[in-house]
Design a protein around this motif. Structure first.
Motif, PDB file in Angstrom:
ATOM      1  N   ILE A 505       0.872  -1.171   0.000  1.00  0.00           N
ATOM      2  CA  ILE A 505       0.000   0.000   0.000  1.00  0.00           C
ATOM      3  C   ILE A 505       0.912   1.225   0.000  1.00  0.00           C
ATOM      4  CG2 ILE A 505      -1.759   1.282   1.252  1.00  0.00           C
ATOM      5  CD1 ILE A 505      -2.875  -1.312   2.282  1.00  0.00           C
ATOM      6  N   PRO A 506       1.229   1.775  -1.168  1.00  0.00           N
ATOM      7  CA  PRO A 506       2.127   2.928  -1.259  1.00  0.00           C
ATOM      8  C   PRO A 506       1.375   4.244  -1.097  1.00  0.00           C
ATOM      9  CG  PRO A 506       1.566   2.197  -3.440  1.00  0.00           C
ATOM     10  CD  PRO A 506       0.818   1.286  -2.490  1.00  0.00           C
ATOM     11  N   MET A 507       2.064   5.261  -0.672  1.00  0.00           N
ATOM     12  CA  MET A 507       1.445   6.576  -0.510  1.00  0.00           C
ATOM     13  C   MET A 507       1.096   7.166  -1.874  1.00  0.00           C
ATOM     14  SD  MET A 507       0.472   8.704   1.753  1.00  0.00           S
ATOM     15  CE  MET A 507       0.085  10.417   2.087  1.00  0.00           C
ATOM     16  N   THR A 508      -0.071   7.798  -1.950  1.00  0.00           N
ATOM     17  CA  THR A 508      -0.445   8.543  -3.145  1.00  0.00           C
ATOM     18  C   THR A 508      -0.723   9.981  -2.734  1.00  0.00           C
ATOM     19  OG1 THR A 508      -2.750   7.880  -2.839  1.00  0.00           O
ATOM     20  CG2 THR A 508      -1.437   6.573  -4.353  1.00  0.00           C
ATOM     21  N   TRP A 509      -0.387  10.912  -3.612  1.00  0.00           N
ATOM     22  CA  TRP A 509      -0.545  12.333  -3.267  1.00  0.00           C
ATOM     23  C   TRP A 509      -1.824  12.895  -3.874  1.00  0.00           C
ATOM     24  CZ3 TRP A 509       2.155  13.151   0.711  1.00  0.00           C
ATOM     25  CH2 TRP A 509       3.361  12.459   0.886  1.00  0.00           C
ATOM     26  N   ASP A 510      -2.022  12.720  -5.154  1.00  0.00           N
ATOM     27  CA  ASP A 510      -3.303  13.071  -5.755  1.00  0.00           C
ATOM     28  C   ASP A 510      -4.044  11.754  -5.998  1.00  0.00           C
ATOM     29  OD1 ASP A 510      -2.334  12.733  -8.989  1.00  0.00           O
ATOM     30  OD2 ASP A 510      -0.842  13.458  -7.576  1.00  0.00           O
ATOM     31  N   PHE A 511      -5.262  11.673  -5.527  1.00  0.00           N
ATOM     32  CA  PHE A 511      -5.968  10.393  -5.604  1.00  0.00           C
ATOM     33  C   PHE A 511      -7.344  10.566  -6.229  1.00  0.00           C
ATOM     34  CE2 PHE A 511      -6.912  12.140  -1.392  1.00  0.00           C
ATOM     35  CZ  PHE A 511      -8.283  11.957  -1.257  1.00  0.00           C
ATOM     36  N   GLY A 512      -7.871   9.458  -6.730  1.00  0.00           N
ATOM     37  CA  GLY A 512      -9.191   9.463  -7.338  1.00  0.00           C
ATOM     38  C   GLY A 512     -10.197   8.760  -6.450  1.00  0.00           C
ATOM     39  N   GLU A 513     -11.343   9.381  -6.263  1.00  0.00           N
ATOM     40  CA  GLU A 513     -12.427   8.790  -5.475  1.00  0.00           C
ATOM     41  C   GLU A 513     -13.537   8.346  -6.426  1.00  0.00           C
ATOM     42  OE1 GLU A 513     -15.636   9.910  -1.944  1.00  0.00           O
ATOM     43  OE2 GLU A 513     -14.490  11.505  -2.922  1.00  0.00           O
ATOM     44  N   ALA A 514     -13.744   7.056  -6.541  1.00  0.00           N
ATOM     45  CA  ALA A 514     -14.748   6.525  -7.460  1.00  0.00           C
ATOM     46  C   ALA A 514     -16.154   6.738  -6.906  1.00  0.00           C
ATOM     47  CB  ALA A 514     -14.500   5.040  -7.695  1.00  0.00           C
ATOM     48  N   ASN A 515     -17.114   6.792  -7.822  1.00  0.00           N
ATOM     49  CA  ASN A 515     -18.527   6.839  -7.449  1.00  0.00           C
ATOM     50  C   ASN A 515     -19.066   5.411  -7.498  1.00  0.00           C
ATOM     51  OD1 ASN A 515     -21.264   7.171  -7.153  1.00  0.00           O
ATOM     52  ND2 ASN A 515     -21.488   8.665  -8.810  1.00  0.00           N
ATOM     53  N   PRO A 516     -19.375   4.811  -6.356  1.00  0.00           N
ATOM     54  CA  PRO A 516     -19.846   3.407  -6.364  1.00  0.00           C
ATOM     55  C   PRO A 516     -21.208   3.231  -7.019  1.00  0.00           C
ATOM     56  CG  PRO A 516     -20.065   4.362  -4.171  1.00  0.00           C
ATOM     57  CD  PRO A 516     -19.323   5.371  -4.996  1.00  0.00           C
ATOM     58  N   PHE A 517     -21.907   4.356  -7.309  1.00  0.00           N
ATOM     59  CA  PHE A 517     -23.236   4.267  -7.930  1.00  0.00           C
ATOM     60  C   PHE A 517     -23.210   4.611  -9.421  1.00  0.00           C
ATOM     61  CE2 PHE A 517     -24.027   5.358  -3.426  1.00  0.00           C
ATOM     62  CZ  PHE A 517     -24.685   4.188  -3.056  1.00  0.00           C
ATOM     63  N   ALA A 518     -22.020   4.873  -9.956  1.00  0.00           N
ATOM     64  CA  ALA A 518     -21.910   5.157 -11.387  1.00  0.00           C
ATOM     65  C   ALA A 518     -21.878   3.843 -12.163  1.00  0.00           C
ATOM     66  CB  ALA A 518     -20.658   5.984 -11.655  1.00  0.00           C
ATOM     67  N   ASN A 519     -21.785   3.960 -13.474  1.00  0.00           N
ATOM     68  CA  ASN A 519     -21.662   2.762 -14.313  1.00  0.00           C
ATOM     69  C   ASN A 519     -20.243   2.725 -14.876  1.00  0.00           C
ATOM     70  OD1 ASN A 519     -22.185   0.479 -15.797  1.00  0.00           O
ATOM     71  ND2 ASN A 519     -23.169   1.567 -17.479  1.00  0.00           N
ATOM     72  N   SER A 520     -19.280   2.619 -13.963  1.00  0.00           N
ATOM     73  CA  SER A 520     -17.871   2.650 -14.368  1.00  0.00           C
ATOM     74  C   SER A 520     -17.071   1.743 -13.441  1.00  0.00           C
ATOM     75  CB  SER A 520     -17.330   4.081 -14.304  1.00  0.00           C
ATOM     76  OG  SER A 520     -17.462   4.595 -12.991  1.00  0.00           O
ATOM     77  N   SER A 521     -15.770   1.626 -13.708  1.00  0.00           N
ATOM     78  CA  SER A 521     -14.934   0.708 -12.928  1.00  0.00           C
ATOM     79  C   SER A 521     -15.007   1.032 -11.447  1.00  0.00           C
ATOM     80  CB  SER A 521     -13.477   0.791 -13.408  1.00  0.00           C
ATOM     81  OG  SER A 521     -12.968   2.093 -13.196  1.00  0.00           O
ATOM     82  N   GLY A 522     -15.082  -0.026 -10.646  1.00  0.00           N
ATOM     83  CA  GLY A 522     -15.152   0.150  -9.200  1.00  0.00           C
ATOM     84  C   GLY A 522     -16.542   0.367  -8.656  1.00  0.00           C
ATOM     85  N   SER A 523     -17.561   0.372  -9.517  1.00  0.00           N
ATOM     86  CA  SER A 523     -18.924   0.624  -9.051  1.00  0.00           C
ATOM     87  C   SER A 523     -19.681  -0.681  -8.862  1.00  0.00           C
ATOM     88  CB  SER A 523     -19.669   1.502 -10.064  1.00  0.00           C
ATOM     89  OG  SER A 523     -19.898   0.767 -11.253  1.00  0.00           O
ATOM     90  N   LEU A 524     -20.743  -0.603  -8.075  1.00  0.00           N
ATOM     91  CA  LEU A 524     -21.596  -1.780  -7.874  1.00  0.00           C
ATOM     92  C   LEU A 524     -22.230  -2.231  -9.183  1.00  0.00           C
ATOM     93  CD1 LEU A 524     -23.227  -0.582  -4.570  1.00  0.00           C
ATOM     94  CD2 LEU A 524     -21.967  -2.710  -4.816  1.00  0.00           C
ATOM     95  N   GLU A 525     -22.506  -1.282 -10.057  1.00  0.00           N
ATOM     96  CA  GLU A 525     -23.117  -1.598 -11.351  1.00  0.00           C
ATOM     97  C   GLU A 525     -22.235  -2.543 -12.160  1.00  0.00           C
ATOM     98  OE1 GLU A 525     -26.572  -0.944 -13.614  1.00  0.00           O
ATOM     99  OE2 GLU A 525     -26.054   0.019 -11.720  1.00  0.00           O
ATOM    100  N   LYS A 526     -20.920  -2.421 -12.019  1.00  0.00           N
ATOM    101  CA  LYS A 526     -19.977  -3.278 -12.728  1.00  0.00           C
ATOM    102  C   LYS A 526     -19.619  -4.529 -11.928  1.00  0.00           C
ATOM    103  CE  LYS A 526     -19.090  -0.735 -16.439  1.00  0.00           C
ATOM    104  NZ  LYS A 526     -19.362  -1.206 -17.805  1.00  0.00           N
ATOM    105  N   ILE A 527     -19.451  -4.365 -10.617  1.00  0.00           N
ATOM    106  CA  ILE A 527     -18.924  -5.456  -9.790  1.00  0.00           C
ATOM    107  C   ILE A 527     -19.953  -6.552  -9.546  1.00  0.00           C
ATOM    108  CG2 ILE A 527     -18.096  -6.015  -7.462  1.00  0.00           C
ATOM    109  CD1 ILE A 527     -16.603  -3.297  -7.516  1.00  0.00           C
ATOM    110  N   VAL A 528     -21.208  -6.181  -9.310  1.00  0.00           N
ATOM    111  CA  VAL A 528     -22.234  -7.199  -9.016  1.00  0.00           C
ATOM    112  C   VAL A 528     -22.362  -8.230 -10.144  1.00  0.00           C
ATOM    113  CG1 VAL A 528     -24.695  -7.585  -8.660  1.00  0.00           C
ATOM    114  CG2 VAL A 528     -23.524  -5.782  -7.383  1.00  0.00           C
TER     115      VAL A 528
END
Length: 965
Positions: A505-528
């Motif tokens: 788990i390396p340190m990140t300085w600028d990071f991205g926060e995914a929307n779990p309700f979108a239809n994109s990677s990392g979301s429930l719409e994709k993972i389920v």
């Protein structure tokens, strides 16, 4: 079971179609949809193709075995029958055949046939029932690939591991699906979906998979009702479009946000601006896709700043964010003052690292739309108030460098909004379970009053089963919902890059926060649906499986077939890493598996990894690993079924090729453990289970191959021999073994040069390990390290051109290459060397392999050789020349053309191949990566080259000479 057992040699102890297995394993790495690796992350999971092939070859008898049942066969009969087994393996390893019952039934039939033959040899002995295959057990089950493939091949499968996350993965892979095979789904079809075709039956785990999809959908919808206000859409206003012409056509539209992009901040070290939290940004790039480039521009205004999204390509300085270079830290956007890492660490330790929203990524009709951040959206994100947080401490490789900046517990790796989301999802797992239990009862499923952990099969256990996979969905969401995630601006992949880009788990300085309700990677719409698809397409439901939490040193194996993938010395800290998932899984599933989740974190003290921070020093960590591994492997040797060898995977790492050969601290320690545990090594096979041959970094400290050790218990009456006897046996055995490995016998596929050093250790260690000890002149036992040096010396002697029947010109070229590579050297030295090798500079110049002039001599590189060369018209063709012409043809025109060239000089095939191995080893030693790669690729392409050569020979010259394909 009595040790007076007749045990025929197994196929894996004799031969394998290695090329086909490696090709399938390499290809499998690129397959995602429906692959078990997408069910739940596990580190260094074996490819299914490799596991399936190894297990099959471990179970079937070799037709040419000299013992017992096969003693009367001719070589031709044995070779023909072995080829039939190879054909099964070639079909078996293909991803498309993972659930091909016709192919699987061929493999199962071959396994049962071999078992019946073995039972016939041991008629009347306990444990040899021809109608019941021995059970399988993997005592280091990890990600579950090996137990799953044992089950697929028709064996009752058992898996054990100390790690509760691994145990749960194995339960989901091999234990749960057979329990509920053939049952129809019980959950209501999601609102708005068409009824579709009513299934008349639900084979295998398809009904369970459908319920996971349905309750996963319910979980998403219910979560959105509760926390959807934290994930608002963004409306495109006329004000936004003033400076962004690309937005004018969508003014008034509300877009779903895919991701929020944040920067970590610290107070400026410049006293004039110390009241301002300035951003630490490694890159301002948003998209590098041609024609759609976008980036972030910080706009400074007196004592404040904001971020503005711009279209186009930024300057080089702007693109790199506020970074001052890899080791320079960052720079203040107000004063350009340096912000070094020591200062940032102090701020982090004091809890003064903050965050600032930089940009928003929204989903447009034709791709991503990048928008400037607004204060309102940042306020909404920061308004989240988590009711619970996982305040478990980070350990070992999870700490890496994050703890230097004040991130000490798992809750520190998430924003408040992420904590609220993951806590909500975890809570909903139990609510979904209750719904599933009630729905199961309504549809008529009986309830035996027992949960799945108690061995239940009724409605309660079914609800538990659905909850397990929903818990996995939460774990997968957490991978894309931490502040360790980053945003990829790659033209091919504009998306959130998940937490585990590597095994840390390396340190990140600028990071991205995914929307779990979108239809994109990392979301429930994709993972389920992804998790549901794995259950439906890749898990078995026909044979029982069982997964338990147990130490490999003491687990009861009770005459089971054993194949396993142990921890790799100090390479991966599984217990440390899996805490990331355990903290969420425990919250969701503790009530279902109370004993499995009885501790706050994953148990670590007994994990068999050489981790210095746990044991006080590197030496104590190695001793712990060594003693524990000896104990575990001794358990295998004493309890595993005596009719079958034990197969053990070991990922070769930390390797260095020096004058003494290829060595590795972890490898030597592991071999020592295997031998001290009482095993003799009867075979080794390198399987390229980690990366493709073309991506190998020569000399790099990277996992390249898994070495499969094939082991049988050493005879208790084994004697000791002297060092001299050991060397004599090596000289007798290794040449034949090496000839087979490089493809010189029985049409075997050649082992790639990059793998040869590891693979050829096997025959040498087979000699070493069959004796109680090899005694040095002083009477002390020879160590594995010293044995490996002697083995590598014999390998080097075998491969060196001076030891073979090479022509004098080739002997000169090889030695000159060793000294100067492709560079020019003094004519005088070349003249002296050529005479010593029985040739002359003029002679090798006439052969067309060197340039001589101006007092200098240099070898031609393969790309300088003429395209119209014909070996049949060349009166002086050294093996050196023939080899490099083949490389030229392969690189320029591919296998077909190089095969045609080989067809015109088939008598040189073996010498060419042996020289390629030698030159690969030489280049690796000297760290000439590009040259080493060329020789390796020639050998890895040899099968295709030789096939093309045969085809040309049959069509044209009617060549019948053995080309060793």
């Amino acid at each position: 079971m009595s040790q007076n057992i007749k045990a025929p040699k197994k196929l894996i102890e004799v031969a394998l179609p290695l090329d086909d297995i490696n090709a399938a394993a390499a290809r499998e790495k690129s397959i995602r949809h429906g692959h078990p690796s997408t069910l739940h992350l596990w580190w260094a999971r074996r490819p299914l193709a490799a596991a399936r092939a190894v297990l099959f070859a471990q179970m079937v008898n070799d037709p040419g075995g000299e013992r017992g049942y096969y003693a009367g066969k001719t070589k031709a009969q044995a070779d023909a029958e072995r080829e039939e087994l190879f054909k099964i393996i070639r079909e078996l390893v293909l991803w498309e055949n993972t659930n091909n019952e016709e192919v699987l039934n061929k493999a199962r039939a071959a396994i049962r046939k071999s078992w019946r033959e073995t039972c016939e040899l041991n008629k009347g002995k306990s444990g040899f029932d021809p109608d019941k295959l021995p059970a399988f057990h993997d005592p280091f089950a990890g990600g579950g690939a090996i137990p799953l493939e044992a089950q697929r091949l028709g064996m009752e499968s058992h898996a054990s591991d100390l790690n509760p996350v691994a145990v749960l993965i194995n339960k989901a892979m091999i234990e749960i699906p057979p329990k509920f095979a053939g049952r129809k789904p019980v959950g209501p079809i999601p609102e708005g979906e068409k009824q579709g075709r009513m299934e008349s039956d639900w084979p295998g785990a398809t009904g369970l998979a459908e319920d996971v999809r349905r309750y996963g959908h319910w979980m998403r919808e219910e979560a959105f009702k509760r926390i959807g206000h934290l994930y608002p859409q963004v409306e495109i206003t006329a004000e936004m479009a003033k400076e962004r012409p690309d937005l004018k056509g969508i003014v008034g539209q509300k877009l779903t946000v895919i991701a929020w992009l944040w920067a970590r901040t610290v107070r400026s070290p410049n006293p004039a601006f110390s009241h301002i939290a300035v951003p630490l940004v490694s890159s301002f790039l948003l998209s590098t896709k041609k024609g759609k480039e976008a980036y972030i521009e910080p706009v400074v205004d007196a004592n404040s700043y904001y971020f503005s999204v711009k279209k186009g390509t930024p300057s080089k300085d702007s693109a790199r964010g506020t970074s001052a270079g890899k080791r320079g830290g960052f720079r203040c956007i107000f004063s350009d003052a340096p912000i070094d890492y020591n200062y940032i660490r102090d701020e982090g330790s004091a809890g003064r690292i903050g965050t600032r929203l930089m940009a928003i990524v929204a989903e447009g009709v034709r791709g991503r739309i990048y928008l400037s951040a607004t204060p309102e959206l940042e306020i909404i994100a920061n308004s989240a108030k988590p009711e619970w947080s996982p305040d478990v401490k980070l350990h070992g490789k999870c700490r890496v460098n994050v703890s230097n900046y004040g991130l000490d517990v798992y809750s520190d790796l998430f924003t408040p909004r992420q904590l609220v989301a993951l806590t909500t999802f975890s809570n909903l797992v139990q609510e979904a379970r209750v719904k599933a239990v009630n729905d199961a009862k309504i549809t008529g499923m009986a309830d035996d009053g027992m949960g799945i952990d108690e061995g239940g099969f009724g409605a309660g256990a079914y609800g538990d089963a659905v909850a397990v996979y929903l818990g996995f969905i939460v774990d997968k969401v957490s991978e894309s919902l931490s502040t360790i995630c980053t945003w990829s601006s790659s033209p091919k992949n504009e998306l959130i890059v998940s937490t585990f880009r590597r095994q840390a788990i390396p340190m990140t300085w600028d990071f991205g926060e995914a929307n779990p309700f979108a239809n994109s990677s990392g979301s429930l719409e994709k993972i389920v649906p992804a998790v549901s698809k794995v259950i439906k397409t890749s898990l078995c439901g026909s044979v029982d499986g069982n997964a338990i939490q147990f130490d490999a040193r003491t687990v009861n194996l009770s005459d089971r077939v054993v194949s396993t993938d142990p921890p790799y010395y100090d390479n991966i800290g599984y217990a440390d890493l899996s805490d990331f998932f355990y903290v969420w899984s425990r919250r969701a599933l503790k009530s279902i598996f109370p004993s499995l989740y009885s501790t706050l974190a994953v148990p670590k003290a007994e994990e068999l990894v050489a981790t210095p921070y746990r044991h006080g020093s590197k030496e104590e960590a190695e001793a712990f690993f060594m003693n524990g591994m000896i104990c575990a492997i001794n358990n295998f040797a004493n309890q595993a079924h005596p009719s079958f060898p034990v197969t053990i995977y070991y990922a070769f790492k930390q390797s260095e090729t020096k004058e003494t050969g290829t060595t590795s601290t972890g490898w030597e320690t592991f071999l020592e453990a295997v031998i001290q545990a009482g095993f003799g090594i009867t075979g080794t096979w390198p399987m390229r289970t980690e990366r493709g041959a073309r991506s190998i970094g020569i000399g790099a400290n990277a996992l390249a191959s898994s070495i499969i050790l094939v082991c049988r218990k050493r005879d208790n009456s084994a004697e000791s021999i002297s060092r001299r006897q050991f060397q004599r046996e090596l000289r007798e055995i290794l040449p034949e073994a090496l000839e087979t490995m490089i493809g010189g016998k029985e049409g075997a596929s050649p082992v790639a040069p990059v793998d040869l050093a590891q693979a050829s250790i096997g025959p040498g260690m087979a000699v070493y390990s069959k004796y109680a000890a090899v005694l040095n002149q002083d009477g002390n036992p020879m160590s594995v390290h010293d044995a490996l040096i002697l083995i590598n010396r014999e390998i080097t002697d075998f491969l060196t051109p001076d030891s073979g029947s090479f022509d004098n010109d080739t002997l000169f070229c090889s030695t000159w290459f060793d000294q100067y590579g492709w560079k020019a050297g003094p004519f005088g030295e070349a003249d002296t060397l050529s005479r010593a090798k029985g040739t002359s500079v003029d002679g090798v110049q006439e052969a067309g392999v060197v340039q001589s002039g101006g007092g200098k001599v240099r070898l031609f590189k393969w790309d300088e050789y003429p395209d119209d060369w014909d070996p049949k018209k060349d009166n002086r063709t050294p093996v050196w020349e023939a080899l490099h012409h083949l490389i030229r043809a392969l690189n320029k025109d591919g296998e077909s053309v190089s095969g045609g060239l080989l067809a015109r000089m088939p008598e040189r095939a073996e010498a060419i191949r042996q020289l390629a191995y030698h030159l690969y080893t030489l280049c690796e030693r000297k760290k000439w990566a590009d040259d080493a790669r060329a020789y390796n690729e020639l050998i890895t392409s040899w099968h295709g080259i030789a096939a093309a050569s045969h085809e040309v020979g049959h069509l044209g010259t009617q060549c019948t000479l053995d080309l060793g394909d």
